[in-house]
Design a protein around this motif. Structure first.
Motif, PDB file in Angstrom:
ATOM      1  N   SER A  17      37.483  27.766  39.351  1.00  0.00           N
ATOM      2  CA  SER A  17      38.388  26.832  40.054  1.00  0.00           C
ATOM      3  C   SER A  17      38.381  27.124  41.547  1.00  0.00           C
ATOM      4  O   SER A  17      38.325  26.195  42.367  1.00  0.00           O
ATOM      5  CB  SER A  17      39.819  26.957  39.541  1.00  0.00           C
ATOM      6  OG  SER A  17      39.838  27.104  38.165  1.00  0.00           O
ATOM      7  N   SER A  18      38.430  28.396  41.896  1.00  0.00           N
ATOM      8  CA  SER A  18      38.439  28.767  43.319  1.00  0.00           C
ATOM      9  C   SER A  18      37.177  28.269  44.011  1.00  0.00           C
ATOM     10  O   SER A  18      37.223  27.791  45.149  1.00  0.00           O
ATOM     11  CB  SER A  18      38.523  30.289  43.475  1.00  0.00           C
ATOM     12  OG  SER A  18      39.652  30.783  42.797  1.00  0.00           O
ATOM     13  N   ARG A  66      32.288  32.444  32.638  1.00  0.00           N
ATOM     14  CA  ARG A  66      33.310  33.106  31.831  1.00  0.00           C
ATOM     15  C   ARG A  66      34.682  32.804  32.407  1.00  0.00           C
ATOM     16  O   ARG A  66      34.816  32.626  33.616  1.00  0.00           O
ATOM     17  CB  ARG A  66      33.084  34.625  31.845  1.00  0.00           C
ATOM     18  CG  ARG A  66      31.869  35.086  31.043  1.00  0.00           C
ATOM     19  CD  ARG A  66      31.477  36.493  31.413  1.00  0.00           C
ATOM     20  NE  ARG A  66      32.587  37.406  31.201  1.00  0.00           N
ATOM     21  CZ  ARG A  66      32.909  37.938  30.020  1.00  0.00           C
ATOM     22  NH1 ARG A  66      32.192  37.662  28.951  1.00  0.00           N
ATOM     23  NH2 ARG A  66      33.921  38.752  29.911  1.00  0.00           N
ATOM     24  N   SER A  67      35.667  32.775  31.555  1.00  0.00           N
ATOM     25  CA  SER A  67      37.029  32.555  32.014  1.00  0.00           C
ATOM     26  C   SER A  67      37.363  33.603  33.076  1.00  0.00           C
ATOM     27  O   SER A  67      36.964  34.761  32.944  1.00  0.00           O
ATOM     28  CB  SER A  67      37.990  32.689  30.846  1.00  0.00           C
ATOM     29  OG  SER A  67      37.666  31.700  29.900  1.00  0.00           O
ATOM     30  N   ASN A  68      38.036  33.147  34.121  1.00  0.00           N
ATOM     31  CA  ASN A  68      38.454  34.040  35.201  1.00  0.00           C
ATOM     32  C   ASN A  68      37.338  34.432  36.176  1.00  0.00           C
ATOM     33  O   ASN A  68      37.527  35.291  37.041  1.00  0.00           O
ATOM     34  CB  ASN A  68      39.113  35.303  34.624  1.00  0.00           C
ATOM     35  CG  ASN A  68      40.189  35.821  35.538  1.00  0.00           C
ATOM     36  OD1 ASN A  68      40.956  35.037  36.107  1.00  0.00           O
ATOM     37  ND2 ASN A  68      40.235  37.130  35.730  1.00  0.00           N
ATOM     38  N   VAL A  69      36.177  33.793  36.050  1.00  0.00           N
ATOM     39  CA  VAL A  69      35.040  34.140  36.911  1.00  0.00           C
ATOM     40  C   VAL A  69      35.283  33.697  38.364  1.00  0.00           C
ATOM     41  O   VAL A  69      34.642  34.192  39.304  1.00  0.00           O
ATOM     42  CB  VAL A  69      33.731  33.521  36.354  1.00  0.00           C
ATOM     43  CG1 VAL A  69      33.678  32.015  36.571  1.00  0.00           C
ATOM     44  CG2 VAL A  69      32.504  34.174  36.974  1.00  0.00           C
ATOM     45  N   GLY A  70      36.224  32.746  38.533  1.00  0.00           N
ATOM     46  CA  GLY A  70      36.480  32.215  39.875  1.00  0.00           C
ATOM     47  C   GLY A  70      35.964  30.789  40.025  1.00  0.00           C
ATOM     48  O   GLY A  70      35.685  30.317  41.125  1.00  0.00           O
ATOM     49  N   ASN A  96      41.620  27.911  31.862  1.00  0.00           N
ATOM     50  CA  ASN A  96      40.830  28.578  30.840  1.00  0.00           C
ATOM     51  C   ASN A  96      41.660  29.486  29.941  1.00  0.00           C
ATOM     52  O   ASN A  96      41.384  30.658  29.800  1.00  0.00           O
ATOM     53  CB  ASN A  96      39.704  29.363  31.497  1.00  0.00           C
ATOM     54  CG  ASN A  96      38.862  28.453  32.370  1.00  0.00           C
ATOM     55  OD1 ASN A  96      38.537  27.342  31.971  1.00  0.00           O
ATOM     56  ND2 ASN A  96      38.533  28.895  33.556  1.00  0.00           N
ATOM     57  N   ALA A 105      31.724  34.002  48.060  1.00  0.00           N
ATOM     58  CA  ALA A 105      33.070  34.572  48.014  1.00  0.00           C
ATOM     59  C   ALA A 105      34.000  33.428  48.427  1.00  0.00           C
ATOM     60  O   ALA A 105      34.168  33.148  49.611  1.00  0.00           O
ATOM     61  CB  ALA A 105      33.194  35.758  48.956  1.00  0.00           C
ATOM     62  N   THR A 131      37.139  32.948  48.386  1.00  0.00           N
ATOM     63  CA  THR A 131      38.352  33.237  49.161  1.00  0.00           C
ATOM     64  C   THR A 131      38.030  33.403  50.651  1.00  0.00           C
ATOM     65  O   THR A 131      38.882  33.170  51.484  1.00  0.00           O
ATOM     66  CB  THR A 131      39.042  34.520  48.641  1.00  0.00           C
ATOM     67  OG1 THR A 131      38.040  35.502  48.431  1.00  0.00           O
ATOM     68  CG2 THR A 131      39.756  34.255  47.333  1.00  0.00           C
ATOM     69  N   THR A 172      43.091  26.381  37.253  1.00  0.00           N
ATOM     70  CA  THR A 172      42.724  27.348  36.228  1.00  0.00           C
ATOM     71  C   THR A 172      43.227  26.816  34.900  1.00  0.00           C
ATOM     72  O   THR A 172      44.392  26.499  34.760  1.00  0.00           O
ATOM     73  CB  THR A 172      43.358  28.715  36.523  1.00  0.00           C
ATOM     74  OG1 THR A 172      43.008  29.043  37.850  1.00  0.00           O
ATOM     75  CG2 THR A 172      42.848  29.778  35.596  1.00  0.00           C
ATOM     76  N   ASP A 211      32.907  39.440  47.825  1.00  0.00           N
ATOM     77  CA  ASP A 211      33.699  40.251  48.770  1.00  0.00           C
ATOM     78  C   ASP A 211      34.229  41.519  48.109  1.00  0.00           C
ATOM     79  O   ASP A 211      34.673  42.437  48.789  1.00  0.00           O
ATOM     80  CB  ASP A 211      34.870  39.422  49.328  1.00  0.00           C
ATOM     81  CG  ASP A 211      35.762  38.854  48.238  1.00  0.00           C
ATOM     82  OD1 ASP A 211      35.230  38.165  47.336  1.00  0.00           O
ATOM     83  OD2 ASP A 211      36.977  39.103  48.267  1.00  0.00           O
ATOM     84  N   LYS A 212      34.151  41.567  46.781  1.00  0.00           N
ATOM     85  CA  LYS A 212      34.704  42.726  46.077  1.00  0.00           C
ATOM     86  C   LYS A 212      33.703  43.856  45.881  1.00  0.00           C
ATOM     87  O   LYS A 212      34.056  44.900  45.332  1.00  0.00           O
ATOM     88  CB  LYS A 212      35.259  42.299  44.716  1.00  0.00           C
ATOM     89  CG  LYS A 212      36.473  41.385  44.833  1.00  0.00           C
ATOM     90  CD  LYS A 212      37.335  41.480  43.609  1.00  0.00           C
ATOM     91  CE  LYS A 212      38.625  40.684  43.798  1.00  0.00           C
ATOM     92  NZ  LYS A 212      39.595  40.986  42.751  1.00  0.00           N
ATOM     93  N   LYS A 239      32.973  36.160  43.937  1.00  0.00           N
ATOM     94  CA  LYS A 239      33.772  37.331  44.336  1.00  0.00           C
ATOM     95  C   LYS A 239      32.920  38.434  44.974  1.00  0.00           C
ATOM     96  O   LYS A 239      33.158  39.619  44.757  1.00  0.00           O
ATOM     97  CB  LYS A 239      34.550  37.900  43.141  1.00  0.00           C
ATOM     98  CG  LYS A 239      35.349  36.835  42.375  1.00  0.00           C
ATOM     99  CD  LYS A 239      36.239  37.452  41.325  1.00  0.00           C
ATOM    100  CE  LYS A 239      36.785  36.405  40.373  1.00  0.00           C
ATOM    101  NZ  LYS A 239      37.656  36.952  39.336  1.00  0.00           N
TER     102      LYS A 239
HETATM  103  P1  GDP Z   1      38.637  30.509  36.752  1.00  0.00           P
HETATM  104  O1  GDP Z   1      39.451  30.931  35.596  1.00  0.00           O
HETATM  105  O2  GDP Z   1      37.189  30.799  36.551  1.00  0.00           O
HETATM  106  O3  GDP Z   1      38.881  29.099  37.208  1.00  0.00           O
HETATM  107  O4  GDP Z   1      39.042  31.510  37.955  1.00  0.00           O
HETATM  108  P2  GDP Z   1      40.014  31.328  39.203  1.00  0.00           P
HETATM  109  O5  GDP Z   1      39.379  30.505  40.256  1.00  0.00           O
HETATM  110  O6  GDP Z   1      41.351  30.924  38.736  1.00  0.00           O
HETATM  111  O7  GDP Z   1      40.012  32.824  39.744  1.00  0.00           O
HETATM  112  C1  GDP Z   1      40.413  33.923  38.936  1.00  0.00           C
HETATM  113  C2  GDP Z   1      40.956  35.017  39.831  1.00  0.00           C
HETATM  114  O8  GDP Z   1      39.950  35.497  40.705  1.00  0.00           O
HETATM  115  C3  GDP Z   1      42.094  34.532  40.729  1.00  0.00           C
HETATM  116  O9  GDP Z   1      43.028  35.583  40.827  1.00  0.00           O
HETATM  117  C4  GDP Z   1      41.412  34.292  42.066  1.00  0.00           C
HETATM  118  O10 GDP Z   1      42.269  34.447  43.167  1.00  0.00           O
HETATM  119  C5  GDP Z   1      40.335  35.365  42.065  1.00  0.00           C
HETATM  120  N1  GDP Z   1      39.173  34.958  42.868  1.00  0.00           N
HETATM  121  C6  GDP Z   1      38.468  33.813  42.736  1.00  0.00           C
HETATM  122  N2  GDP Z   1      37.451  33.766  43.634  1.00  0.00           N
HETATM  123  C7  GDP Z   1      37.522  34.906  44.358  1.00  0.00           C
HETATM  124  C8  GDP Z   1      36.745  35.449  45.440  1.00  0.00           C
HETATM  125  O11 GDP Z   1      35.779  34.864  45.932  1.00  0.00           O
HETATM  126  N3  GDP Z   1      37.125  36.667  45.914  1.00  0.00           N
HETATM  127  C9  GDP Z   1      38.158  37.353  45.385  1.00  0.00           C
HETATM  128  N4  GDP Z   1      38.448  38.540  45.914  1.00  0.00           N
HETATM  129  N5  GDP Z   1      38.926  36.874  44.392  1.00  0.00           N
HETATM  130  C10 GDP Z   1      38.616  35.667  43.869  1.00  0.00           C
END
Ligand code: GDP
Length: 214
Positions: free
Chosen positions: A51-52, A45-49, A68, A192, A194, A66, A160-161, A158
């Motif tokens: 790219s990170s 899903r968009s914002n799932v993390g 999406n 996680a 990050t 990002t 860690d959340k 994520k």
């Molecule tokens: P994408 O839209 O799926 O590519 O998501 P992004 O990688 O841009 O991440 C979306 C948001 O989640 C950003 O604000 C990231 O900093 C946050 N985020 C991504 N991975 C993690 C993680 O492992 N831990 C935490 N706490 N935040 C994360």
């Protein structure tokens, strides 16, 4: 940890020591690179993390961006590294469909055609936000993957959340939710990005896929 696990962790580190770079963005099937290497793809899903996670995997902060935004052209983004036997594929984010019947359109015809017809696609990592667990849209995507007979493995992001007890319950719920899905790989990875947690295991998993297909 067994010797095999250790050797796969080492193989994973080696695979991702390389410098990864953008190969191309693919807006239509005709632009796919030749199916000459295996590939693993990342969906969620968009914002799932997503790219990170990709950036953590390759240890390069700015590789995957990002992208999406709702309504953005659906593209498959290919990454390659010199001497690496595989491509990494960043799939479009999903989850903006307004109604359930929009699902395929929302994820794009390109993606469904790609999943059905790409012989070198070895596995899709299905990213799931640890705080949210499996959502109805994830299950719709799982159905598409089942239909395309592409193996997909859940990866929690994520982590860690949430606290460890909650994490265990979420993993169990995902196993339960995907139990009857024929193409789901029955091992949930937890990450996680990050904090770098679970990334070595993801690298090892990818190295094992490469080793299997070699
Ligand atoms: P994408 O839209 O799926 O590519 O998501 P992004 O990688 O841009 O991440 C979306 C948001 O989640 C950003 O604000 C990231 O900093 C946050 N985020 C991504 N991975 C993690 C993680 O492992 N831990 C935490 N706490 N935040 C994360």
């Amino acid at each position: 940890m067994t010797e095999l696990d250790k050797s796969m962790l080492a193989a994973g580190e080696k695979l991702f020591e390389r410098r990864w770079q953008l190969l191309k963005s693919v807006p239509a099937l005709e632009f796919l690179p030749p199916a000459s290497r295996i590939e693993v793809a990342f969906a969620g899903r968009s914002n799932v993390g997503k790219s990170s996670l990709i950036n953590a995997l390759v240890r390069q902060g700015g590789l995957a961006r990002t992208s999406n935004t709702p309504g953005r052209t659906q593209e498959l983004v290919y990454f390659e590294a010199e001497g690496a036997p595989l491509y990494l594929v960043d799939m479009p984010g999903y989850g903006f469909a307004k109604a359930p019947h929009d699902k395929v359109q929302s994820w794009g015809e390109l993606v469904t055609d790609y999943l059905r017809g790409r012989p070198t696609l070895a596995r899709v990592f299905l990213l799931i936000d640890a705080r949210h667990g499996l959502k109805p849209t994830d299950l719709q995507i799982a159905d598409i993957l089942d239909e395309a007979a592409v193996t997909y493995q859940p990866v929690l992001t994520k982590t860690d959340k949430i606290d460890p007890r909650e994490l265990a319950a979420t993993v169990q719920a995902i196993n339960e939710g995907l139990k009857t899905h024929p193409a789901a790989f029955p091992l949930v990875l937890t990450t996680a990005a990050t904090k770098g947690e679970g990334i070595a295991e993801l690298r090892a998993t990818i190295a094992a896929i490469v080793a299997e297909r070699a």
